[in-house]
Scaffold this active site. Structure first.
Site, PDB file in Angstrom:
ATOM      1  N   ARG A   1     -34.421   4.607 -27.652  1.00 18.49           N
ATOM      2  CA  ARG A   1     -35.740   5.208 -27.544  1.00 18.49           C
ATOM      3  C   ARG A   1     -35.772   6.092 -26.287  1.00 18.49           C
ATOM      4  NH1 ARG A   1     -40.115   6.621 -30.506  1.00 18.49           N
ATOM      5  NH2 ARG A   1     -42.102   5.815 -29.729  1.00 18.49           N
TER       6      ARG A   1
ATOM      7  N   GLY B   1     -44.753   7.448 -38.705  1.00 17.98           N
ATOM      8  CA  GLY B   1     -45.611   6.939 -37.636  1.00 17.98           C
ATOM      9  C   GLY B   1     -45.994   5.494 -37.900  1.00 17.98           C
TER      10      GLY B   1
ATOM     11  N   THR C   1     -40.089  11.566 -38.399  1.00 18.02           N
ATOM     12  CA  THR C   1     -39.029  10.672 -38.029  1.00 18.02           C
ATOM     13  C   THR C   1     -38.126  10.725 -39.245  1.00 18.02           C
ATOM     14  OG1 THR C   1     -40.572   9.427 -36.696  1.00 18.02           O
ATOM     15  CG2 THR C   1     -38.742   8.172 -37.581  1.00 18.02           C
TER      16      THR C   1
HETATM   17  N1  GLY Z   1     -42.477   8.638 -33.264  1.00 17.96           N
HETATM   18  C1  GLY Z   1     -42.859   7.689 -34.188  1.00 17.96           C
HETATM   19  C2  GLY Z   1     -42.533   6.286 -33.796  1.00 17.96           C
HETATM   20  O1  GLY Z   1     -41.704   6.091 -32.929  1.00 17.96           O
HETATM   21  O2  GLY Z   1     -43.085   5.364 -34.330  1.00 17.96           O
END
Ligand code: GLY
Length: 565
Positions: A100, A467, A374
């Site tokens: 991340r 999301g 994503t």
């Molecule tokens: N950017 C979307 C997530 O990490 O949930």
């Protein structure tokens, strides 16, 4: 594990059997005997398959597919973003890799507020300040060092070639890029990369990305150092200085991916292996499946009022806990064990009335929007090593900033932090403390790469973009396949449901509910709303009893494809 031998990946790329795309409505189940890759792009799935055919394992194929997606699926495939990888090895053990993005060292809790102290959405989501320190290259490199088999350079080389020689644009990607031109014009390097000197590309045009090819070449030759130091890092840091961003050479040098223990659970005799914090996905998924098991979801018919009611109530509760507790566990206490325990599920189950919808909260605020761009890929190899890999730029094309001279898009993941303690607005901001920004902290995510296993063997490998809807997309497919027995493609195709506590409504895809089911739910007190678009783009592989692999490849997005052999 060190790379042991070189393979003629390119030979297979040129000579591999034709890919069976899964995006035709009439497509038969796509099966393969040995290995399979499903991803959001045909070129990328074919790269992964070639790696498997060339003797690579599932981690090798996932790494190569992810780099290819950085070229052929620029909306979300990336080297300028981050992600999570869940791996189940041949011996039944499992691990995860957290790459991340992190907040740069100079981040401040008030960095998304303007001079008057007001929340500034543009700063939060569309500025150089919105860019988190990218993690993808470091994470893929770590996963390869730990578990890969083939030489690193063989896995990056296909992406280098796709960028240098170009690939023909599908109708879907050409239309997508044309539709984004207005946004791209803000950044000359982005416009140069994704248009013909300002004019839109058309389907069938060749998209060559020379600067990206050079950057990928440095990564191929120097590993993670080819991104986090030297020319690539200098170009990224220069763009940050030019645009008022925070990431500097030290942030890049100090970025570290982390190998973490998976979040685990069980559901009706199956083992669940998913992503721990800073993802909220694994915890929420296990919490919901525990609760659904406890409330007897298996006795309810597919899409009956009783089933949808239980799903909505489970989602409501898990998303409330997500908002209250979930964040980067390296910075705040997250009660993972409690939230994923069967005893907690019993407590929660007692709060569900089978005939009546609960109310989410007397407060009026909703939660911050998380980007839906994503991308997920799943891989199973011939020895049943399995990888679920989700990566993200946050929004579609992330910050929309291509690093000049380096040819890759930067994320806008800092938008996944809550912008200010206590700040809640009608537009949906939230100010709970655990997910406030701090230097080096990872922002909360919903990405839920997940492996379902039985007796140490994978049964289902899956994940999705979308999301906050990601967790519910994954939940729905698990329920559809394991509880209702839908073949995996049907389980993926089935119209989806989403409830996220607040706002207090059940969002459904078109065709999800019959008129009578909807009426029954409304009578129970649910506010049901049909979403205008689609929910997610799941990529699943199921391992059948005889060991063959079957693809569940989302047809909601046009270029998705499975490739197996
Ligand atoms: N950017 C979307 C997530 O990490 O949930």
């Amino acid at each position: 594990m060190k790379a042991t031998r070189s393979i003629p990946v390119l030979f297979f790329l040129l000579c591999g059997t034709a890919c069976a795309q899964q995006n035709r409505p009439d497509a038969a189940p796509y099966r393969a005997k040995n290995g399979m890759v499903v991803s959001q792009d045909l070129h990328a799935s074919e790269v992964g398959r070639a790696v498997l055919q060339g003797g690579g394992n599932a981690v090798d194929a996932a790494v190569a597919t992810a780099f290819a997606l950085a070229v052929t699926h620029p909306a979300a495939g990336n080297i300028g973003g981050g992600g999570f990888m869940v791996v189940m090895l041949e011996d039944g053990t499992a691990t995860t890799f957290d790459f991340r993005e992190r907040a740069p060292a100079a981040s401040r809790p008030d960095m998304c507020l303007d001079e008057k102290g007001e929340y500034d959405s543009a700063r939060h989501h569309f500025s150089h300040l919105a860019v988190g320190v990218p993690g993808s290259v470091a994470g893929l490199y770590l996963a390869h060092q730990r578990l890969g088999k083939l030489p690193w350079k063989d896995l990056v080389e296909p992406a280098v070639r796709l960028a240098a020689k170009g690939f023909r644009l599908s109708p879907g990607l050409a239309a997508e890029l044309a539709g984004r031109l207005k946004q791209f014009r803000k950044y000359p390097a982005t416009l140069a990369q994704f248009s013909k000197e300002g004019d839109p590309y058309r389907a069938g045009d060749l998209l060559v990305q020379g600067e990206l090819a050079e950057t990928l070449g440095r990564i191929r030759d120097r590993g993670a150092a080819g991104f986090y130091s030297g020319k690539t890092a200098e170009l990224l840091a220069a763009e940050m200085r030019r645009g008022g961003g925070l990431i500097n050479m030290a942030d890049l040098r100090d970025y570290k991916p982390v190998e973490r223990e998976p979040v685990r659970g069980t559901f009706r005799g199956f083992d669940l292996i998913s992503m721990p914090p800073p993802s909220s996905g694994g915890v929420a998924l296990v919490e919901m499946l525990n609760l659904l098991e406890e409330t007897g979801i298996q006795t309810a018919a597919f899409r009956s009022p009783g089933e949808v009611h239980l799903l909505a109530e489970a989602m409501r509760r898990a998303y409330a806990d997500r908002a209250r507790h979930l964040a980067d566990a390296d910075f705040v206490e997250v009660p993972v064990e409690r939230l994923t325990s069967k005893s907690y599920a019993r407590t929660l189950a007692a709060t569900i009335d089978p005939r009546k919808a609960s109310s989410s909260s007397p407060t009026t605020f909703t939660w911050p929007a998380q980007g839906s761009e994503t991308t997920h890929l799943s891989v199973v190899d011939s020895r049943k090593m399995s990888v679920a890999l989700t990566t993200t730029l946050e929004y579609s094309y992330g910050s929309r900033i291509v690093v000049p001279g380096a040819g890759f898009l930067l994320n806008n993941e800092m938008g996944d932090f809550n912008p200010r303690a206590g700040l809640t607005t009608e537009k949906g901001l939230i100010g709970t403390k655990p997910n406030l920004v701090a230097p080096g902290k990872r922002m909360l995510s919903s990405m839920s790469p997940t492996i379902v296993a039985k007796a140490g063997r994978p049964v289902l490998v899956l994940g999705s973009p979308g999301g906050r809807t990601i967790i519910n997309t994954v939940l729905g497919i698990i329920i559809n396949h394991l509880v209702h027995g839908l073949p995996i493609q049907d389980a993926v195709d089935a119209p989806r449901l989403h409830h996220q506590w607040l706002p207090d409504k059940l969002l459904v895809e078109a065709g999800a509910l019959s008129a009578s089911t909807r009426a029954a739910l409304e009578k129970m007190g649910h506010l049901v709303e049909q979403r205008s678009g689609k929910q997610g783009s799941a990529m699943a592989i199921t391992v059948r009893r005889d060991g063959t692999l079957e693809a569940g490849c989302d047809r909601r997005r046009p270029d998705s494809a499975a490739a197996g052999y």
